[in-house]
Write an enzyme that holds these catalytic residues in place. Structure first.
Site, PDB file in Angstrom:
ATOM      1  N   ASP A 115       0.840  -1.190   0.000  1.00 28.42           N
ATOM      2  CA  ASP A 115       0.000   0.000   0.000  1.00 28.42           C
ATOM      3  C   ASP A 115       0.880   1.247   0.000  1.00 28.42           C
ATOM      4  O   ASP A 115       1.615   1.493   0.956  1.00 28.42           O
ATOM      5  CB  ASP A 115      -0.902   0.009   1.236  1.00 28.42           C
ATOM      6  N   LYS A 147      -2.309   6.184  -4.196  1.00 31.88           N
ATOM      7  CA  LYS A 147      -3.430   7.107  -3.939  1.00 31.88           C
ATOM      8  C   LYS A 147      -3.127   8.502  -4.482  1.00 31.88           C
ATOM      9  O   LYS A 147      -1.988   8.980  -4.357  1.00 31.88           O
ATOM     10  CB  LYS A 147      -3.684   7.220  -2.422  1.00 31.88           C
ATOM     11  N   HIS A 200      -7.284   9.594  -2.278  1.00 28.99           N
ATOM     12  CA  HIS A 200      -6.736   9.473  -0.916  1.00 28.99           C
ATOM     13  C   HIS A 200      -7.691  10.004   0.157  1.00 28.99           C
ATOM     14  O   HIS A 200      -7.853   9.413   1.220  1.00 28.99           O
ATOM     15  CB  HIS A 200      -5.393  10.215  -0.836  1.00 28.99           C
ATOM     16  N   TYR A 236       3.237  10.061   0.608  1.00 29.55           N
ATOM     17  CA  TYR A 236       4.172   9.476   1.581  1.00 29.55           C
ATOM     18  C   TYR A 236       5.623   9.806   1.224  1.00 29.55           C
ATOM     19  O   TYR A 236       6.517   9.658   2.061  1.00 29.55           O
ATOM     20  CB  TYR A 236       4.014   7.950   1.679  1.00 29.55           C
TER      21      TYR A 236
END
Ligand code: A2P
Length: 308
Positions: free
Chosen positions: A47, A81, A114, A52
């Site tokens: 994931d 996402k 997201h 990030y």
């Protein structure tokens, strides 16, 4: 032979492994090694997310795993996402292409919106939070996702994402999306653990054929005053002693017994292996009921008003 995770069927016919590796807050310099260790331990579900900031290192790890013959691309289930500053169609398309480039793969198994929240690009260039941890007041947003969903529908048609879905959507937001969506989301990824047992949301997702994926399935490391960390909760510890497993394994097992997928993050090889070893024991209905009735707490919030 490596033991793999069981899978759940998505509404596209794809199979999503029940346990995946989360990569939020998996730091640069460590996430690549964690991904390689996870592949060796049997993880096939990863994931990721552009926000990030670590997709390039994850991509290097995938490439090296493919080159070494550890695994093939089609054996992995890779999610990413689209963040809140990329809701505008042309930005969403660019963001997904950028993610694919960073991850060094030709397609995603799952592309998610997201958050159901749209920021303007100029605003996201500013820090998301103030030093006190509040959302930067200079950032304005709207709960706006329909245009982005149309874009994901188009990208799915083009084969860039085999399945598409959402994250952090409430029942109300899913209803709004479904009112004029052509494609029903395959997944809704939300915070979900015994401190946040969202039974109504889970039932709604199940009734629509949407698989729920639990992020922070160990109860989150975001500190919250006055809340005993889930893994230190007395009920969790008692059940762990009863079944002879760790608190983390009990909490993850609680999730998978609800027919959801769980994506605990770990950059530690021993812990990520332990988080995967949850298919050789079961919690009794009575143990599940004790976990179902723990006090409730939401750790992850981005903007006011979202979950109310
Ligand atoms: P670490 O990477 O050092 O293992 P998230 O809520 O985003 O899934 O993050 C999970 C957090 O819990 C991470 O900080 C991770 O740290 C830690 N963690 C992961 N697995 C375990 C485990 N089995 N026991 C205790 N802590 C864990």
């Amino acid at each position: 032979m490596t033991t793999l995770s069981p899978t759940l069927d998505l509404n596209t016919g794809a199979k999503i492994p029940v346990v995946g590796l989360g990569t939020w807050q998996a730091g640069k310099g460590e996430v690549g090694a964690a991904v390689k260790a996870a592949i060796k331990a049997g993880y096939r579900h990863f994931d990721c997310a552009e926000i990030y900031g670590n997709e390039a290192e994850i991509g290097e790890a995938f490439k090296s795993a493919f080159d070494e013959g550890l695994v093939k691309r089609e054996e992995l289930f890779i999610t990413s996402k689209v963040f809140n500053n990329h809701h505008q169609p042309e930005r969403a398309v660019k963001a997904i292409h950028n993610t694919l480039k960073n991850l060094q793969i030709p397609y995603l198994d799952l592309s998610l919106i997201h958050w159901p929240i749209k920021f303007e690009e100029e605003q996201i260039a500013q820090p998301l939070r103030t030093p006190e941890g509040k959302l930067n007041p200079a950032i304005t947003w709207s709960f706006d996702f329909k245009e982005t969903w149309k874009t994901l529908e188009e990208l799915q048609k083009q084969g860039l994402a085999k399945s598409i879905g959402v994250s952090n959507f409430t029942v109300k937001q899913l209803e709004e999306l479904l009112a004029d969506a052509q494609v029903v989301p395959a997944v809704n990824q939300v915070e979900f653990h015994p401190y946040l047992f969202q039974a109504e949301l889970l039932n709604y997702c199940t009734s629509k054929g949407i698989v729920l994926t639990a992020y922070s399935p160990l109860g989150s490391t975001v500190s919250s005053e006055g809340v005993v960390p889930l893994l230190e909760n007395e009920v969790v510890k008692d059940i762990a002693a009863e079944v002879g497993r760790s608190a983390a394994q009990v909490v993850l097992r609680w999730g998978v017994q609800k027919h959801i997928t769980v994506i605990p993050k770990s950059s530690n090889e021993e812990r990520l292996r332990a988080n995967f070893a949850i298919f050789d024991f079961e919690l009794s209905p009575e143990q599940v009921a004790r976990l179902d009735s723990l006090p409730q707490h939401r750790f992850i919030r981005l903007v006011p008003g979202h979950f109310e």
